[in-house]
Design a protein around this motif. Structure first.
Motif, mmCIF file in Angstrom:
data_model
loop_
_atom_site.group_PDB
_atom_site.id
_atom_site.type_symbol
_atom_site.label_atom_id
_atom_site.label_comp_id
_atom_site.label_asym_id
_atom_site.label_seq_id
_atom_site.Cartn_x
_atom_site.Cartn_y
_atom_site.Cartn_z
ATOM 1 N N ALA A 19 -1.223 -10.836 8.118
ATOM 2 C CA ALA A 19 0.043 -10.090 8.119
ATOM 3 C C ALA A 19 -0.146 -8.695 7.520
ATOM 4 N N GLU A 20 -0.912 -8.603 6.448
ATOM 5 C CA GLU A 20 -1.168 -7.320 5.787
ATOM 6 C C GLU A 20 -1.923 -6.363 6.714
ATOM 7 N N LYS A 21 -2.969 -6.847 7.341
ATOM 8 C CA LYS A 21 -3.750 -6.000 8.251
ATOM 9 C C LYS A 21 -2.943 -5.623 9.488
ATOM 10 N N ALA A 22 -2.179 -6.571 10.007
ATOM 11 C CA ALA A 22 -1.362 -6.296 11.192
ATOM 12 C C ALA A 22 -0.323 -5.226 10.897
ATOM 13 N N LYS A 23 0.301 -5.307 9.728
ATOM 14 C CA LYS A 23 1.296 -4.308 9.350
ATOM 15 C C LYS A 23 0.655 -2.926 9.257
ATOM 16 N N ALA A 24 -0.525 -2.854 8.651
ATOM 17 C CA ALA A 24 -1.232 -1.578 8.527
ATOM 18 C C ALA A 24 -1.611 -1.013 9.898
ATOM 19 N N MET A 25 -1.881 -1.895 10.848
ATOM 20 C CA MET A 25 -2.271 -1.467 12.192
ATOM 21 C C MET A 25 -1.073 -1.243 13.101
#
Length: 86
Positions: A19-25
């Motif tokens: 979720a953290e990486k997806a939000k950043a991307m």
């Protein structure tokens, strides 16, 4: 499983990281998770018709050179690179 759907249950840590990486991307977590799985499977098995195996870029039928011949050259190159850095 209909239409290629697969439901997975992830632990809290993995869910949070995705979720953290997806939000950043700027993508949905499900999209990122699917892409990560696709990339992992492509690397392991060559799925998806993509060649990700670097060994396949070389002709394995080509005759190699004996290690006794290659080793001194490799060591000389490594020493040269190290000397260039210092």
């Amino acid at each position: 499983m209909a239409d290629g759907a697969l439901n997975l249950t992830l632990d809290d840590y993995l869910s949070a990281k995705i979720a953290e990486k997806a939000k950043a991307m700027g993508v949905a977590p499900e999209t990122l998770a699917a892409d990560l799985l696709r990339q992992t499977l492509a690397v392991e098995d060559g799925f998806g018709g993509r060649q990700t195996d670097h060994v396949s870029n070389h002709d394995l039928n080509e005759e190699g050179r004996p290690w006794d011949e290659v080793r001194p050259e490799l060591l000389a190159r490594m020493k040269q690179k190290l000397a260039e850095r210092t």
